[in-house]
Write a protein that holds these residues in place. Structure first.
Motif, PDB file in Angstrom:
ATOM      1  N   VAL A 198      42.468  35.796  37.684  1.00 30.10           N
ATOM      2  CA  VAL A 198      41.410  36.689  38.172  1.00 30.10           C
ATOM      3  C   VAL A 198      40.626  35.996  39.276  1.00 30.10           C
ATOM      4  O   VAL A 198      40.381  36.566  40.350  1.00 30.10           O
ATOM      5  CB  VAL A 198      40.450  37.109  37.035  1.00 30.10           C
ATOM      6  CG1 VAL A 198      39.315  37.970  37.605  1.00 30.10           C
ATOM      7  CG2 VAL A 198      41.186  37.881  35.952  1.00 30.10           C
ATOM      8  N   ASN A 233      40.154  37.400  42.923  1.00 32.95           N
ATOM      9  CA  ASN A 233      38.788  37.897  43.135  1.00 32.95           C
ATOM     10  C   ASN A 233      37.844  36.704  43.123  1.00 32.95           C
ATOM     11  O   ASN A 233      37.282  36.340  42.092  1.00 32.95           O
ATOM     12  CB  ASN A 233      38.414  38.899  42.039  1.00 32.95           C
ATOM     13  CG  ASN A 233      37.034  39.488  42.221  1.00 32.95           C
ATOM     14  OD1 ASN A 233      36.322  39.159  43.158  1.00 32.95           O
ATOM     15  ND2 ASN A 233      36.646  40.360  41.300  1.00 32.95           N
ATOM     16  N   MET A 288      42.885  43.952  32.562  1.00 30.00           N
ATOM     17  CA  MET A 288      42.814  44.934  33.648  1.00 30.00           C
ATOM     18  C   MET A 288      41.500  45.710  33.584  1.00 30.00           C
ATOM     19  O   MET A 288      40.875  45.987  34.615  1.00 30.00           O
ATOM     20  CB  MET A 288      43.987  45.902  33.566  1.00 30.00           C
ATOM     21  CG  MET A 288      45.329  45.319  33.975  1.00 30.00           C
ATOM     22  SD  MET A 288      45.510  45.073  35.757  1.00 30.00           S
ATOM     23  CE  MET A 288      45.718  46.772  36.318  1.00 30.00           C
ATOM     24  N   VAL A 311      38.495  42.707  37.425  1.00 32.13           N
ATOM     25  CA  VAL A 311      39.779  43.277  37.867  1.00 32.13           C
ATOM     26  C   VAL A 311      39.578  44.729  38.310  1.00 32.13           C
ATOM     27  O   VAL A 311      39.187  44.981  39.443  1.00 32.13           O
ATOM     28  CB  VAL A 311      40.855  43.127  36.768  1.00 32.13           C
ATOM     29  CG1 VAL A 311      42.218  43.608  37.275  1.00 32.13           C
ATOM     30  CG2 VAL A 311      40.972  41.658  36.344  1.00 32.13           C
ATOM     31  N   MET A 360      38.280  44.951  42.022  1.00 29.80           N
ATOM     32  CA  MET A 360      39.360  44.638  42.959  1.00 29.80           C
ATOM     33  C   MET A 360      39.758  45.861  43.780  1.00 29.80           C
ATOM     34  O   MET A 360      39.663  46.997  43.310  1.00 29.80           O
ATOM     35  CB  MET A 360      40.598  44.133  42.200  1.00 29.80           C
ATOM     36  CG  MET A 360      40.479  42.731  41.660  1.00 29.80           C
ATOM     37  SD  MET A 360      42.057  42.179  40.914  1.00 29.80           S
ATOM     38  CE  MET A 360      41.593  40.566  40.288  1.00 29.80           C
ATOM     39  N   GLN A 413      44.687  43.999  45.751  1.00 34.21           N
ATOM     40  CA  GLN A 413      44.418  42.954  44.766  1.00 34.21           C
ATOM     41  C   GLN A 413      44.873  43.373  43.376  1.00 34.21           C
ATOM     42  O   GLN A 413      45.405  42.554  42.612  1.00 34.21           O
ATOM     43  CB  GLN A 413      42.927  42.634  44.756  1.00 34.21           C
ATOM     44  CG  GLN A 413      42.418  41.934  45.997  1.00 34.21           C
ATOM     45  CD  GLN A 413      40.910  41.808  46.013  1.00 34.21           C
ATOM     46  OE1 GLN A 413      40.195  42.733  45.600  1.00 34.21           O
ATOM     47  NE2 GLN A 413      40.398  40.672  46.480  1.00 34.21           N
ATOM     48  N   LEU A 414      44.656  44.638  43.032  1.00 31.89           N
ATOM     49  CA  LEU A 414      45.089  45.134  41.717  1.00 31.89           C
ATOM     50  C   LEU A 414      46.592  45.043  41.550  1.00 31.89           C
ATOM     51  O   LEU A 414      47.083  44.659  40.492  1.00 31.89           O
ATOM     52  CB  LEU A 414      44.632  46.587  41.528  1.00 31.89           C
ATOM     53  CG  LEU A 414      43.225  46.807  40.990  1.00 31.89           C
ATOM     54  CD1 LEU A 414      42.903  48.300  40.968  1.00 31.89           C
ATOM     55  CD2 LEU A 414      43.077  46.225  39.596  1.00 31.89           C
ATOM     56  N   PHE A 453      47.393  41.381  40.981  1.00 28.94           N
ATOM     57  CA  PHE A 453      47.042  40.919  39.639  1.00 28.94           C
ATOM     58  C   PHE A 453      47.985  41.500  38.601  1.00 28.94           C
ATOM     59  O   PHE A 453      48.438  40.780  37.699  1.00 28.94           O
ATOM     60  CB  PHE A 453      45.603  41.288  39.289  1.00 28.94           C
ATOM     61  CG  PHE A 453      45.204  40.829  37.903  1.00 28.94           C
ATOM     62  CD1 PHE A 453      44.790  39.532  37.686  1.00 28.94           C
ATOM     63  CD2 PHE A 453      45.295  41.687  36.813  1.00 28.94           C
ATOM     64  CE1 PHE A 453      44.457  39.092  36.407  1.00 28.94           C
ATOM     65  CE2 PHE A 453      44.965  41.261  35.538  1.00 28.94           C
ATOM     66  CZ  PHE A 453      44.539  39.964  35.330  1.00 28.94           C
ATOM     67  N   ASP A 454      48.271  42.785  38.689  1.00 24.71           N
ATOM     68  CA  ASP A 454      49.153  43.439  37.727  1.00 24.71           C
ATOM     69  C   ASP A 454      50.502  42.721  37.673  1.00 24.71           C
ATOM     70  O   ASP A 454      51.021  42.422  36.581  1.00 24.71           O
ATOM     71  CB  ASP A 454      49.340  44.908  38.114  1.00 24.71           C
ATOM     72  CG  ASP A 454      50.199  45.666  37.117  1.00 24.71           C
ATOM     73  OD1 ASP A 454      49.831  45.717  35.933  1.00 24.71           O
ATOM     74  OD2 ASP A 454      51.248  46.206  37.523  1.00 24.71           O
ATOM     75  N   HIS A 483      49.989  38.748  36.567  1.00 27.96           N
ATOM     76  CA  HIS A 483      49.554  38.574  35.188  1.00 27.96           C
ATOM     77  C   HIS A 483      50.672  38.909  34.215  1.00 27.96           C
ATOM     78  O   HIS A 483      50.898  38.186  33.235  1.00 27.96           O
ATOM     79  CB  HIS A 483      48.315  39.440  34.921  1.00 27.96           C
ATOM     80  CG  HIS A 483      47.592  39.073  33.669  1.00 27.96           C
ATOM     81  ND1 HIS A 483      47.451  39.930  32.605  1.00 27.96           N
ATOM     82  CD2 HIS A 483      46.959  37.914  33.286  1.00 27.96           C
ATOM     83  CE1 HIS A 483      46.759  39.337  31.644  1.00 27.96           C
ATOM     84  NE2 HIS A 483      46.451  38.129  32.025  1.00 27.96           N
TER      85      HIS A 483
END
Length: 255
Positions: A161, A165, A207, A212, A216, A220-221, A224-225, A228
């Motif tokens: 994260v 971010n 999430m 997040v 985000m 960015q999402l 991360f998805d 992660h």
């Protein structure tokens, strides 16, 4: 009274995470509901206000005892999810309103709670409002629950994260709130619980967090998805548990 500074001032909106929040953040254990009821939250025929209710997890967990519950949140999307999840429960009234803008008569509530949210409010406004609305001898309670920093999976998720971010400052705001008392004679307790997760439910829980989905951007999402899920598949089993610590602080208004 100084308002807690969060994420270097970067804007966040839990309304953007409401669907995931409703699905993955209903993780409060039964031990917590039992503890809250023992303290005095949710008693039959009491008037109870829950500030920053999110999707209404705490009111729903204690509604069976028969309190008259008003639950509020600034995000209308959160309230919409709370109403949907509370179908069949007739003693909870939901309102989409900022905590600082709530207006109820003086000495109206027996209990006011702020679970996982008090550090988001402006204390210069909300503290006098709480004092006004609580009955003499009434109780204000704030709660913070967090996965414990010793847990390796939490450390790995937090690092990811923070990498994406960079403004996110994690638990620094609630930790500061734990040591700040705007009311006299605090009563404090902690509870440690072991909560079960799968890779999917832990991913969903992360999430649906401030760092997040609430803050985000789309790019960015997506990052991360992907990152992660990849990390969880490579390093952790399908099922695991994560220790959480629950901090409870409550105060009684002068009679």
């Amino acid at each position: 009274m100084e308002k807690v500074f969060i994420d270097a001032g970067k804007q966040f909106d839990f309304g953007k995470s409401s669907k995931a929040y409703a699905q993955y953040r209903d993780i409060y254990p039964e031990e917590l509901f039992d503890k809250l009821y023992q303290i005095g939250v949710g008693k039959q025929d009491s008037n109870w206000l829950d500030l920053g209710t999110g999707t209404g997890v705490i009111p729903r967990g204690l509604a069976k005892y028969g309190a008259n519950i008003i639950a509020t949140d600034i995000a209308k999307e959160q309230i919409e999810e709370a109403i949907e999840l509370s179908k069949g429960i007739d003693n909870i009234k939901y309102e989409a309103v900022a905590a600082e803008n709530i207006e109820y008569p003086q000495n109206y509530f027996d209990v006011i709670t702020a679970c996982q949210c008090f550090w988001y409010f402006d204390p210069n406004i909300i503290v006098p409002v709480i004092k006004k609305m609580l009955k003499p001898g009434g109780m204000f309670l704030k709660l913070y629950m967090s996965y414990m920093k010793e847990e390796s999976i939490a450390q790995d998720s937090n690092r990811l994260v923070k990498m994406i971010n960079t403004n996110w400052n994690g638990s620094s705001a609630p930790v500061k709130d734990l040591t700040t008392h705007y009311f006299e004679n605090p009563h404090m307790d902690t509870v440690i619980v072991d909560l079960p997760f799968t890779r999917e439910t832990w991913h969903g829980r992360m999430m649906a967090s401030r760092g997040v989905m609430a803050s985000m951007n789309e790019e960015q999402l997506i990052q991360f998805d992907y990152e992660h899920r990849k990390m969880l598949e490579e390093k952790y089993p399908e099922e695991f548990s994560i220790k959480h610590k629950i901090f409870l602080t409550w105060y009684y208004m002068e009679s």
